[in-house]
Design an enzyme around this catalytic site. Structure first.
Site, short mmCIF file in Angstrom:
data_model
loop_
_atom_site.label_atom_id
_atom_site.label_comp_id
_atom_site.label_asym_id
_atom_site.label_seq_id
_atom_site.Cartn_x
_atom_site.Cartn_y
_atom_site.Cartn_z
N CYS A 123 28.77 15.26 -20.07
CA CYS A 123 29.10 13.89 -19.70
C CYS A 123 28.74 13.67 -18.25
O CYS A 123 28.41 14.58 -17.52
CB CYS A 123 30.57 13.65 -19.89
SG CYS A 123 31.52 14.66 -18.79
N CYS A 158 30.40 15.61 -15.60
CA CYS A 158 29.87 16.95 -15.37
C CYS A 158 28.92 16.91 -14.18
O CYS A 158 28.92 17.79 -13.33
CB CYS A 158 29.07 17.44 -16.58
SG CYS A 158 30.05 17.77 -18.02
N ASP A 210 -4.42 -8.29 -1.77
CA ASP A 210 -5.59 -8.06 -0.98
C ASP A 210 -6.70 -8.74 -1.78
O ASP A 210 -6.54 -8.94 -2.96
CB ASP A 210 -5.70 -6.54 -1.02
CG ASP A 210 -6.77 -5.97 -0.21
OD1 ASP A 210 -7.00 -6.50 0.86
OD2 ASP A 210 -7.34 -4.95 -0.65
N ASP A 234 -4.75 -0.30 3.91
CA ASP A 234 -3.61 -1.18 3.94
C ASP A 234 -2.30 -0.41 4.06
O ASP A 234 -1.22 -0.97 3.85
CB ASP A 234 -3.56 -2.04 2.68
CG ASP A 234 -4.77 -2.97 2.61
OD1 ASP A 234 -5.14 -3.49 3.66
OD2 ASP A 234 -5.32 -3.14 1.52
P1 ADP Z 1 -10.09 -6.59 3.97
O1 ADP Z 1 -9.78 -5.31 3.27
O2 ADP Z 1 -9.13 -7.68 3.64
O3 ADP Z 1 -11.52 -7.01 3.83
P2 ADP Z 1 -10.52 -5.28 6.51
O4 ADP Z 1 -9.62 -5.17 7.68
O5 ADP Z 1 -10.88 -4.05 5.81
O6 ADP Z 1 -9.83 -6.33 5.52
O7 ADP Z 1 -11.87 -6.01 6.96
C1 ADP Z 1 -11.82 -7.27 7.57
C2 ADP Z 1 -13.15 -7.88 7.73
O8 ADP Z 1 -13.90 -7.19 8.72
C3 ADP Z 1 -14.01 -7.87 6.50
O9 ADP Z 1 -13.73 -8.95 5.65
C4 ADP Z 1 -15.40 -7.97 7.11
O10 ADP Z 1 -15.72 -9.31 7.41
C5 ADP Z 1 -15.29 -7.20 8.39
N1 ADP Z 1 -15.70 -5.82 8.19
C6 ADP Z 1 -14.94 -4.75 8.08
N2 ADP Z 1 -15.66 -3.63 7.91
C7 ADP Z 1 -16.96 -4.02 7.90
C8 ADP Z 1 -18.20 -3.34 7.76
N3 ADP Z 1 -18.28 -2.04 7.57
N4 ADP Z 1 -19.33 -4.06 7.81
C9 ADP Z 1 -19.28 -5.38 7.99
N5 ADP Z 1 -18.15 -6.08 8.13
C10 ADP Z 1 -16.99 -5.43 8.10
MG MG Z 2 -9.29 -3.66 2.99
#
Ligand code: ADP
Ligand code: MG
Length: 757
Positions: free
Chosen positions: A13, A16, A442, A649
């Protein structure tokens, strides 16, 4: 410091569980103990060097429990064996006591009817003979079937710990002893002028009902735990590996990293890995809950426990033993099923004070009957009623159902989730989720497929398109962002690579710029790549209207610039997942507001959001903005769940009340989020919210059913209503009610299993 989950044998139970918890916590070098009656497991956090499991076992062995150390239970069959034995023993007892109970019950009814009607003839058996037979049956019932309850009395006297067994033990043996005295020493009866009434039937029927209840409970409890068993069955036993150029079959446990494993059609995939040769359609439904087989080619990852449906292939083992996804899932489900929901704290507290309180209350009731009752009814009648009340209270007050209410529902809920590819970290998460009123998603990978592709190139520089793309791709090769993959994939597409002859330059001083993009030197020249925010930061002029035509269609711009000027941009497009729109509608129906948080371009994000019906968008959000938004919502009193890819994230997932990681393939960080949705599309998010609501509703119903029997039963059994209505609860019905409450609680939990998500 070690944390271990240990199987416990002999729990009857919920009290316990609290007895064992107290006993183990009192030992030195044990830091924390959490015992779960539902799963019959204890989670112990202890100092391995200073105390052994054997010592712990000895300690609780004194109380009649056995701790099964994991060495003895590594093969899970052992666990199921001991459970099977317990169940068989209960079954034997039930097969004996049930017919006996039935006959005794009929005789009892007969007797009552002869008393209250004129048409019922007297029993055709002499009273003495009936008493004789009853006594023999009661003896067997008490000393064989009811042995655990007698043990409860001994435990109480020796160690001072009382639990439900103690209550039933005292109740049934008091009835037995009293009846034996009345029957065996008639002179005593005449001396005290007591009614010569015996209660052997009470002993038999109460033990009968409770044992039946325990049996049904044990049977259904076994069913609640089936999910783990099914997961374990997914594991392949052997693997066909290539060693020294030869194919040999070995135990799965002997597979090591880097082994090449051959999988034939119809075979189970033994460990996690990456396909190196061949390809096939693989049924991953057991892990992801998705019914359609998935096509896998060279370079794709495969997961242990899934089934190869068609072709043959060879793969390289990358994760073996406890590292495989399946092993992690099993571990997680096991832990979650054994964890305690906050709502259980109340039930635990009540059941730990309940037993002693009930004992005292039963004694007070007996005393009250004797002192006050005697004045009105005379001593012999008052003693008789007093005893009936005493026994009745002890029987009905058992907090058994109370202890089952939460864990059984959690076990079923977590198990049901696992079958659908929904992994829940612990009961507390499942509980919290049902209160969530805001879901943050996201964009990339959650609302969209997450496989963006390059769809447009605009070149303002005097470089050739191919040169521009080459610079861009060289930089993106260093990045992990889905956007980067889109660009790299574009360049590396076999056909395009050949005809356009795009080569990748050498990159130095690469740096990613959080939420905006990246920068780096390609062949010693500095470039910036990212969104409009990055260009603003650089302070160079850029006519935003040039990209608006694209962003209005939901495409994401990636701008490439030097420190002085913008060279051009490419457009990235990602398709919306088929399920997204329906899922958002369903979330709305559940009363949940959906907000999209993304680092993407505001126009593009808003366009996507409007397509699927999302309420609110926060775009161009840096990771810290995401965090701030969640905090802001929480300050407004909202309960926030955040669904994201779990990689970049992580802080937001941690800040949210419930973090939900959407995982695909093998590389899911199961530990990082409260909930992981495997093979994730967001319709699973709807499912997990429903599952949580379902489970919590089940728990609340269970708690109601567990309490109601006690709340109504105890005063009734005490005879509180006797002076007004003349009601006294026959202990037999107390036993029946007791058994029913446990059975109804467990079957209510099992109903969750059958419901559609
Ligand atoms: P999410 O996951 O919402 O896209 P991030 O913080 O990962 O947010 O990225 C934000 C923005 O930064 C992207 O939407 C893009 O415009 C720009 N970004 C991020 N990484 C890159 C990359 N490697 N090349 C070009 N743009 C990038
Ligand atoms: Mg992202």
């Amino acid at each position: 410091m070690t944390k271990q989950i240990l199987q416990i044998k002999g729990m009857h139970c919920a009290s316990c569980a609290s007895v064992i918890t107290k006993k183990l916590s009192a030992l030195p070098n044990i830091h924390s103990v959490s015992v779960n009656y539902g799963s019959e497991k204890a989670k112990v956090d202890f100092d391995e060097k200073k105390i052994s499991i054997e010592e712990m076992n000895q300690e609780i062995g004194k109380l009649g429990y056995t701790l099964i150390s994991p060495q003895n239970s590594t093969d899970n069959s052992h666990q199921t064996d001991t459970k099977e034995d317990e169940l068989n023993e209960l079954k034997n007892k039930v097969e004996f006591i049930l017919p006996v109970t039935f006959v005794v019950f009929v005789l009892m009814m007969w007797e009552i009817l002869t008393e209250i009607t004129i048409w019922m003839p007297n029993l055709p058996i002499p009273m003495d003979a009936l008493n004789m037979i009853s006594m023999i049956l009661a003896t067997v019932a008490l000393f064989w079937v009811g042995k655990p309850y007698l043990f409860g009395i001994i435990r109480f006297m020796r160690h001072g710990v009382a639990n439900m067994d103690t209550l039933i033990g005292i109740g049934t043996s008091v009835a037995y002893i009293y009846s034996s005295l009345v029957f065996l020493i008639p002179s005593l009866v005449s001396l005290l002028r007591m009614p010569d009434y015996t209660y052997f039937d009470v002993t038999i029927v109460v033990i009968g009902f409770i044992t039946l209840g325990k049996y049904l409970e044990a049977k259904s409890k076994k069913k609640t735990g089936e999910a783990i068993e099914k997961l374990l069955n997914l594991q392949a036993k052997t693997a066909l590996v290539i060693r020294d150029g030869k194919e040999i079959e070995i135990e799965v446990s002997e597979v090591v990293h880097g082994d090449l494993i051959i999988v034939k059609p119809g075979a189970k995939i033994p460990v996690d890995g990456v396909i190196t040769e061949g390809g096939s359609f693989i049924d991953e439904s057991m892990v992801t809950g998705e019914p359609m087989p998935v096509q896998k080619k060279i370079g794709d990852s495969v997961v242990s426990g899934t089934i190869n449906t068609s072709g043959s292939f060879t793969f390289k083992a990358t994760k073996v033993g406890g590292e495989t996804l399946l092993a992690q899932i099993i571990k997680m489900v096991e832990e979650a099923q054994g964890s305690k929901a906050p709502i259980q704290a109340l039930a635990d507290k009540i059941s730990s004070v309940f037993v002693p309180a009930v004992l005292v209350f039963a004694l007070i009731t007996l005393g009250t009957w004797l002192i006050i009752g005697s004045q009105y009814l005379g001593f012999p009648q008052a003693l008789s009623f007093g005893l009936v009340s005493f026994v009745g209270i002890l029987i009905i007050a058992c907090p058994c159902a109370l202890g089952l209410a939460t864990p059984t529902a959690i076990i079923v809920g977590v198990g049901k989730g696992a079958r659908e590819g929904i992994l829940i970290k612990d009961a507390a998460t499942l509980e919290k989720l049902h209160k969530v009123d805001t879901v943050i998603v996201d964009k990339t990978g959650t609302i969209t497929i997450g496989k963006p592709t390059l769809v447009d190139i605009q070149n303002f520089s005097n470089l050739h398109d191919n040169e521009l793309i080459s610079i861009l791709a060289s930089l993106e090769k260093k990045s992990e962002h889905p956007i980067a993959h889109a660009i790299v994939n574009y360049v590396e597409d076999p056909v395009r690579a050949q005809e356009k002859n795009i080569n990748i330059g050498t990159v130095s001083s690469f740096e990613s710029i959080q939420g905006k993009g990246l920068k780096g030197l390609v062949d010693n020249k500095e470039y910036f790549v990212g969104n409009t925010k990055l260009i603003q930061d650089l302070g160079i002029s850029f006519d935003i209207s040039k990209i608006e035509e694209f962003t209005a269609q939901g495409k994401t711009p990636v701008i490439i610039a030097t420190k002085e000027k913008v060279l051009g941009f490419v457009m990235i497009a990602d398709e919306i997942k088929m399920e997204s729109k329906q899922a958002i509608t369903d979330l709305h129906k559940l009363g949940i507001k959906v907000i999209m948080l993304t680092g993407d371009d505001p126009k593009a994000a808003r366009h996507m959001a409007s397509l699927v019906g999302i309420d609110d968008v926060v775009a161009h959000a840096l990771p810290q903005d995401k965090l701030a938004k969640i905090k802001e919502l929480q300050l407004q009193g909202r309960i926030v769940a955040m669904a994201g890819d779990g990689v970049n994230d992580a802080p937001a997932l941690a800040q949210a009340d419930v973090g939900i990681a959407m995982g695909t393939g093998t590389d899911v960080a199961i530990e990082s989020a409260g909930i992981t949705l495997l093979g994730g599309d967001i319709s699973k998010l709807v499912k997990v919210v429903r599952l949580s609501k379902m489970t919590m509703r089940g728990i609340k119903q269970n708690l109601f059913w567990a309490f109601i029997y006690n709340i109504i039963g105890i005063p009734l059994a005490a005879g509180v209503f006797y002076p007004i209505f003349g009601w006294v609860l026959n202990p037999i019905f107390a036993g029946f009610a007791m058994a029913m409450s446990s059975v109804s609680v467990v079957s209510n939990s099992l109903r969750i299993k059958a419901k559609k998500l």
